[in-house]
Design a protein around this motif. Structure first.
Motif, PDB file in Angstrom:
ATOM      1  N   THR A   1      35.394   2.725  24.444  1.00 25.60           N
ATOM      2  CA  THR A   1      35.527   4.098  24.881  1.00 25.60           C
ATOM      3  C   THR A   1      34.438   4.455  25.887  1.00 25.60           C
ATOM      4  OG1 THR A   1      36.519   4.702  22.772  1.00 25.60           O
ATOM      5  CG2 THR A   1      35.626   6.491  24.103  1.00 25.60           C
ATOM      6  N   ALA A   2      33.200   4.057  25.603  1.00 23.81           N
ATOM      7  CA  ALA A   2      32.097   4.382  26.512  1.00 23.81           C
ATOM      8  C   ALA A   2      32.281   3.696  27.865  1.00 23.81           C
ATOM      9  CB  ALA A   2      30.763   3.987  25.887  1.00 23.81           C
ATOM     10  N   ILE A   7      33.658   4.186  33.706  1.00 25.02           N
ATOM     11  CA  ILE A   7      34.538   3.879  34.841  1.00 25.02           C
ATOM     12  C   ILE A   7      35.166   5.159  35.384  1.00 25.02           C
ATOM     13  CG2 ILE A   7      36.676   2.717  35.523  1.00 25.02           C
ATOM     14  CD1 ILE A   7      35.808   0.433  33.598  1.00 25.02           C
ATOM     15  N   ALA A   8      35.578   6.040  34.507  1.00 24.50           N
ATOM     16  CA  ALA A   8      36.151   7.319  34.951  1.00 24.50           C
ATOM     17  C   ALA A   8      35.120   8.123  35.736  1.00 24.50           C
ATOM     18  CB  ALA A   8      36.656   8.116  33.756  1.00 24.50           C
ATOM     19  N   SER A   9      33.881   8.102  35.290  1.00 25.28           N
ATOM     20  CA  SER A   9      32.811   8.807  35.997  1.00 25.28           C
ATOM     21  C   SER A   9      32.557   8.195  37.371  1.00 25.28           C
ATOM     22  CB  SER A   9      31.536   8.772  35.153  1.00 25.28           C
ATOM     23  OG  SER A   9      30.470   9.356  35.834  1.00 25.28           O
ATOM     24  N   LEU A  10      32.537   6.880  37.443  1.00 26.70           N
ATOM     25  CA  LEU A  10      32.333   6.196  38.729  1.00 26.70           C
ATOM     26  C   LEU A  10      33.492   6.493  39.684  1.00 26.70           C
ATOM     27  CD1 LEU A  10      31.085   2.714  37.458  1.00 26.70           C
ATOM     28  CD2 LEU A  10      29.703   4.496  38.553  1.00 26.70           C
ATOM     29  N   LEU A  34      31.359  -6.336  27.440  1.00 20.85           N
ATOM     30  CA  LEU A  34      32.625  -6.347  28.164  1.00 20.85           C
ATOM     31  C   LEU A  34      32.364  -6.542  29.649  1.00 20.85           C
ATOM     32  CD1 LEU A  34      34.388  -3.265  26.513  1.00 20.85           C
ATOM     33  CD2 LEU A  34      34.770  -5.692  26.009  1.00 20.85           C
ATOM     34  N   ARG A  35      33.339  -7.162  30.305  1.00 26.06           N
ATOM     35  CA  ARG A  35      33.310  -7.310  31.763  1.00 26.06           C
ATOM     36  C   ARG A  35      34.608  -6.741  32.302  1.00 26.06           C
ATOM     37  NH1 ARG A  35      32.689 -13.133  33.502  1.00 26.06           N
ATOM     38  NH2 ARG A  35      34.655 -13.260  32.420  1.00 26.06           N
ATOM     39  N   SER A  55      27.398  -3.204  27.401  1.00 29.03           N
ATOM     40  CA  SER A  55      27.128  -3.567  26.012  1.00 29.03           C
ATOM     41  C   SER A  55      26.545  -2.343  25.332  1.00 29.03           C
ATOM     42  CB  SER A  55      26.142  -4.734  25.934  1.00 29.03           C
ATOM     43  OG  SER A  55      25.958  -5.131  24.594  1.00 29.03           O
ATOM     44  N   GLN A  56      26.924  -2.133  24.097  1.00 25.69           N
ATOM     45  CA  GLN A  56      26.411  -0.981  23.362  1.00 25.69           C
ATOM     46  C   GLN A  56      25.073  -1.336  22.730  1.00 25.69           C
ATOM     47  OE1 GLN A  56      29.049   0.631  20.423  1.00 25.69           O
ATOM     48  NE2 GLN A  56      28.085   2.628  20.573  1.00 25.69           N
TER      49      GLN A  56
END
Length: 92
Positions: A1-2, A7-10, A34-35, A55-56
């Motif tokens: 989710t984060a 990505i939505a912010s970018l 994740l990549r 990474s969290q």
């Protein structure tokens, strides 16, 4: 989710940024991460590839790193990007 939120912010500041088709699981400094592979056009109009690694952290915040290279040269940089991400040490 984060990662999706990042990505939505970018993408808000960059309308040409593609959305990733999928996420790959990777090692980010010894942790699961994740990549995401995306594309965009650079400020001079040339196509570029973007790799987002996330990474969290233990406190719940998100570590991220962005790697960018011209699309025509991307293959030459991929291995280096992956080596840099694996070499990161996250201390939290």
């Amino acid at each position: 989710t984060a990662t999706n939120e990042l990505i939505a912010s970018l993408a808000q500041g960059n309308q040409g940024l593609s959305r990733p088709a999928r996420y790959d699981r990777v090692n980010v400094g010894g942790r699961q991460g994740l990549r995401a592979m995306m594309t965009n056009n650079s400020s001079n109009g040339q196509p570029e590839n973007i790799v987002l690694f996330t990474s969290q952290l233990r406190d719940g915040s998100l570590f991220y790193a962005v790697a960018v290279a011209p699309q025509r040269d991307f293959q030459a940089y991929t291995r280096v990007f992956d080596q840099v991400i694996r070499s990161i040490q996250l201390i939290d």
